[in-house]
Design a protein around this motif. Sequence first.
Motif, PDB file in Angstrom:
ATOM      1  N   ASN A   1       0.763  -1.218   0.039  1.00 41.86           N
ATOM      2  CA  ASN A   1      -0.122  -0.030  -0.015  1.00 41.86           C
ATOM      3  C   ASN A   1       0.833   1.311   0.043  1.00 41.86           C
ATOM      4  O   ASN A   1       0.555   2.268  -0.861  1.00 41.86           O
ATOM      5  CB  ASN A   1      -0.952  -0.102   1.048  1.00 41.86           C
ATOM      6  CG  ASN A   1      -2.019  -1.143   1.047  1.00 41.86           C
ATOM      7  OD1 ASN A   1      -2.453  -1.480   0.004  1.00 41.86           O
ATOM      8  ND2 ASN A   1      -2.518  -1.387   2.075  1.00 41.86           N
TER       9      ASN A   1
ATOM     10  N   ASN B   1       2.397   1.544  -3.565  1.00 46.31           N
ATOM     11  CA  ASN B   1       1.295   2.218  -4.425  1.00 46.31           C
ATOM     12  C   ASN B   1       1.151   3.759  -4.038  1.00 46.31           C
ATOM     13  O   ASN B   1       0.937   4.675  -5.119  1.00 46.31           O
ATOM     14  CB  ASN B   1      -0.003   1.738  -4.119  1.00 46.31           C
ATOM     15  CG  ASN B   1      -0.061   0.380  -5.085  1.00 46.31           C
ATOM     16  OD1 ASN B   1       0.139   0.637  -6.296  1.00 46.31           O
ATOM     17  ND2 ASN B   1      -0.630  -0.737  -4.615  1.00 46.31           N
ATOM     18  N   TYR B   2       0.957   4.157  -2.876  1.00 49.23           N
ATOM     19  CA  TYR B   2       0.879   5.669  -2.603  1.00 49.23           C
ATOM     20  C   TYR B   2       2.185   6.215  -3.272  1.00 49.23           C
ATOM     21  O   TYR B   2       1.889   7.547  -3.602  1.00 49.23           O
ATOM     22  CB  TYR B   2       0.871   5.813  -1.080  1.00 49.23           C
ATOM     23  CG  TYR B   2       0.621   7.059  -0.498  1.00 49.23           C
ATOM     24  CD1 TYR B   2      -0.575   7.948  -0.383  1.00 49.23           C
ATOM     25  CD2 TYR B   2       1.905   7.909  -0.141  1.00 49.23           C
ATOM     26  CE1 TYR B   2      -0.672   8.878   0.069  1.00 49.23           C
ATOM     27  CE2 TYR B   2       1.747   9.150   0.087  1.00 49.23           C
ATOM     28  CZ  TYR B   2       0.125   9.679   0.300  1.00 49.23           C
ATOM     29  OH  TYR B   2       0.125  11.159   0.806  1.00 49.23           O
ATOM     30  N   TYR B   3       3.229   6.100  -2.944  1.00 46.24           N
ATOM     31  CA  TYR B   3       4.565   6.524  -2.998  1.00 46.24           C
ATOM     32  C   TYR B   3       4.459   6.581  -4.745  1.00 46.24           C
ATOM     33  O   TYR B   3       4.738   7.750  -5.278  1.00 46.24           O
ATOM     34  CB  TYR B   3       5.604   5.435  -3.207  1.00 46.24           C
ATOM     35  CG  TYR B   3       7.158   6.122  -3.324  1.00 46.24           C
ATOM     36  CD1 TYR B   3       7.733   7.293  -2.882  1.00 46.24           C
ATOM     37  CD2 TYR B   3       7.511   5.192  -4.519  1.00 46.24           C
ATOM     38  CE1 TYR B   3       8.859   7.361  -3.371  1.00 46.24           C
ATOM     39  CE2 TYR B   3       8.914   5.632  -5.007  1.00 46.24           C
ATOM     40  CZ  TYR B   3       9.539   6.907  -4.462  1.00 46.24           C
ATOM     41  OH  TYR B   3      11.045   7.001  -4.834  1.00 46.24           O
ATOM     42  N   VAL B   4       4.163   5.357  -5.610  1.00 42.47           N
ATOM     43  CA  VAL B   4       4.102   5.577  -6.881  1.00 42.47           C
ATOM     44  C   VAL B   4       2.845   6.737  -7.537  1.00 42.47           C
ATOM     45  O   VAL B   4       3.450   7.372  -8.515  1.00 42.47           O
ATOM     46  CB  VAL B   4       3.812   4.201  -7.466  1.00 42.47           C
ATOM     47  CG1 VAL B   4       3.388   3.993  -9.045  1.00 42.47           C
ATOM     48  CG2 VAL B   4       5.079   3.295  -7.125  1.00 42.47           C
ATOM     49  N   ASN B   5       1.912   6.502  -6.779  1.00 39.01           N
ATOM     50  CA  ASN B   5       0.891   7.596  -7.424  1.00 39.01           C
ATOM     51  C   ASN B   5       1.020   9.054  -7.078  1.00 39.01           C
ATOM     52  O   ASN B   5       0.254   9.916  -7.368  1.00 39.01           O
ATOM     53  CB  ASN B   5      -0.580   7.108  -6.753  1.00 39.01           C
ATOM     54  CG  ASN B   5      -1.065   5.795  -7.389  1.00 39.01           C
ATOM     55  OD1 ASN B   5      -0.476   5.425  -8.316  1.00 39.01           O
ATOM     56  ND2 ASN B   5      -1.692   5.067  -6.575  1.00 39.01           N
ATOM     57  N   ASN B   6       2.000   9.216  -6.143  1.00 36.10           N
ATOM     58  CA  ASN B   6       2.161  10.550  -5.728  1.00 36.10           C
ATOM     59  C   ASN B   6       3.413  11.288  -6.075  1.00 36.10           C
ATOM     60  O   ASN B   6       3.621  12.596  -5.460  1.00 36.10           O
ATOM     61  CB  ASN B   6       1.801  10.898  -4.069  1.00 36.10           C
ATOM     62  CG  ASN B   6       0.606  10.580  -3.759  1.00 36.10           C
ATOM     63  OD1 ASN B   6      -0.378  11.565  -3.698  1.00 36.10           O
ATOM     64  ND2 ASN B   6       0.000   9.403  -3.405  1.00 36.10           N
ATOM     65  N   GLU B   7       4.106  10.776  -6.972  1.00 30.74           N
ATOM     66  CA  GLU B   7       5.418  11.226  -7.538  1.00 30.74           C
ATOM     67  C   GLU B   7       6.058  12.406  -6.488  1.00 30.74           C
ATOM     68  O   GLU B   7       6.211  13.402  -6.543  1.00 30.74           O
ATOM     69  CB  GLU B   7       4.736  12.342  -8.527  1.00 30.74           C
ATOM     70  CG  GLU B   7       4.038  11.462 -10.018  1.00 30.74           C
ATOM     71  CD  GLU B   7       3.656  12.498 -11.052  1.00 30.74           C
ATOM     72  OE1 GLU B   7       4.226  13.434 -11.072  1.00 30.74           O
ATOM     73  OE2 GLU B   7       2.958  11.812 -11.997  1.00 30.74           O
TER      74      GLU B   7
END
Length: 218
Positions: free
Chosen positions: A131, A134-140
């Motif tokens: 999770n 995912n957060y890291y990838v989606n928040n650039e």
Amino acid sequence: MIEKNILEIKNKLQGKAELLVVSKFRNKAEILKVYNLGQRKFAENRVQNLLERVKELPNDIEWHLIGHLQSNKVRDITSFIHTIQSVDSIKLLNEIEKQAQKFNRQISVYLQIFIAQEDTKFGLSYLEAENCINYYVNNEFKYVKITGFMAMASNTGNKIQISNEFKNLNAWIENTQKKFPQLNLKNKSFGMSSDFEIAIENGSNLVRIGSLVFNLCE
Ligand SMILES: *Cc1c(COP(=O)(O)O)cnc(C)c1O
């Protein structure tokens, strides 16, 4: 004595893993001995101790934090820290990004994964870690770079159990790398004085060793 210890450890690493020397509880002279043998990667587990070390030791040391980090302490270490291995929440990830931006520095972080059968250790479950990624990838994120994982096996004499914990971790890391090909999750920080040989058999490429370097074992 320290020189012999380091040579023995490096021999056992067979070039498969790098040595991170854990300097907690040691004094400046002892750490300098290791430094003068060419070692440049050191780790502390508490922010307060880390701050004292940084003041008294050469500034080409690559410092890693391996102990629990509170969000309100991040700013104290941002100007010099190389890697924070003990990231175990999205909140912490966000705070490191915020502070690193202020200092205009890139900071490498590892997610700390909980793999032991004990309830005394910090870390994320595999699901929580995914999770977080995912957060890291989606928040650039621009200043924080997730580059790997840190874990501690159960504190047990049961080598099969330790080996299984590391094996599962390594398989999970490989799988996670496949799921996130845009990331480079190359750093696998597992193995300490008591279990680093088992760790490198199971994929570790960075061992965190204190006692064995400074003669505190047995
Ligand atoms: C103290 C510590 C180590 C090193 O332990 P030794 O048994 O002295 O080698 C490694 N990892 C973490 C997180 C530690 O706190």
